[in-house]
Design an enzyme around this catalytic site. Structure first.
Site, PDB file in Angstrom:
ATOM      1  CD  GLU A 168      -3.002  -1.028   2.272  1.00 26.26           C
ATOM      2  OE1 GLU A 168      -2.615  -0.516   3.339  1.00 26.26           O
ATOM      3  OE2 GLU A 168      -4.125  -1.536   2.134  1.00 26.26           O
TER       4      GLU A 168
ATOM      5  CD  GLU B 105       5.093 -21.022  12.335  1.00 25.47           C
ATOM      6  OE1 GLU B 105       5.399 -21.120  13.534  1.00 25.47           O
ATOM      7  OE2 GLU B 105       4.016 -20.546  11.931  1.00 25.47           O
TER       8      GLU B 105
END
Length: 246
Positions: A28, A57
């Site tokens: 963004e 992860e």
């Protein structure tokens, strides 16, 4: 802000919810502030944005491979609610070895419970959100707090770099009708001009609201306005002050 001003990047790294929020914030920044210096890495790659890749992860080696891509001009920001995610710690350790500034965003508030690998970081942002309503579901309170923290980090950075003026996003990239309307409104508010004048200036400024506003309010042609912004390190406020002083 120093990393971006010196030509470096701010690189987020996270797994699961933390990784997705990192991608969201970094993606963004360009349309809002016209800056491509924020990047995000998610454990498991782009597939993990839409689908859970839970084992990713735990891969500290993969994190380290990503961290070694950074340089001493960059800032590495690892995001891990527990502060223990191997992918994130591997990323930070490798980035630190490359000379990057390294920070960790975590919800673990007890220093004694933090892994030794976090001891040599440049800093930590601790979001003490407490226990989740559903135990272990860190996409809830911890995730919400991470989103707010990343928003503040990227927004504060861009404010310091001159990406705003009196609360207006003067570096917005007008790539659609909504954003073009917003850009025109910004120019009109700063320069105190009608929409047709703002539209002509925006075209003449290469679709840069900041440059168009400076040209109109400062009475400058494009070349002189660009020079004023360059001397002011991109700050519209500083450019106006420079013009006022003659």
């Amino acid at each position: 802000a120093h990393a971006v001003r010196s030509g470096g990047r701010v690189v987020y790294a996270g797994a699961g919810t933390s990784g997705r929020l990192s991608v969201l914030d970094a993606s963004e920044v360009p349309p809002t502030f016209g800056c491509n210096a924020f990047e995000a890495i998610i454990a498991g790659g782009d597939e993990a944005i839409r689908c859970a890749v839970e084992g990713a992860e735990d891969d500290s080696v993969a994190g380290a491979c990503q961290g070694r891509e950074l340089s001493d001009r960059d800032m590495a920001v690892g995001i891990s609610a527990s502060g223990k995610t191997p992918f994130v710690l591997g990323f930070l350790e490798a980035a630190k070895g490359r000379g990057a500034k390294c920070w960790l965003v975590t919800s673990e508030s007890i220093e004694a419970d933090m892994p030794d690998k976090t001891k040599n970081l440049d800093g930590k942002i601790v979001l003490d959100t407490g226990a989740e309503l559903i135990a272990g579901s860190t996409r809830m309170k911890a995730g919400t707090a991470q989103k707010m923290a990343l928003n503040m980090l990227s927004t504060a950075t861009m404010i310091r770099l001159g990406g705003t003026y009196d609360g207006l996003m003067v570096d917005v990239t007008p790539t659609n009708a909504k954003l073009k309307k917003r850009a025109l409104g910004i120019i009109m508010e700063i320069a105190g001009c009608p929409i047709d004048v703002a539209a002509k200036a925006l075209e003449g400024a290469g679709m840069s609201p900041k440059l168009a506003a400076l040209m109109l309010k400062g009475g400058l042609d494009r070349d002189k306005a660009e020079q004023a912004l360059e001397r002011s390190e991109g700050s519209l406020r500083a450019a106006f002050k420079r013009i006022d002083k003659g």
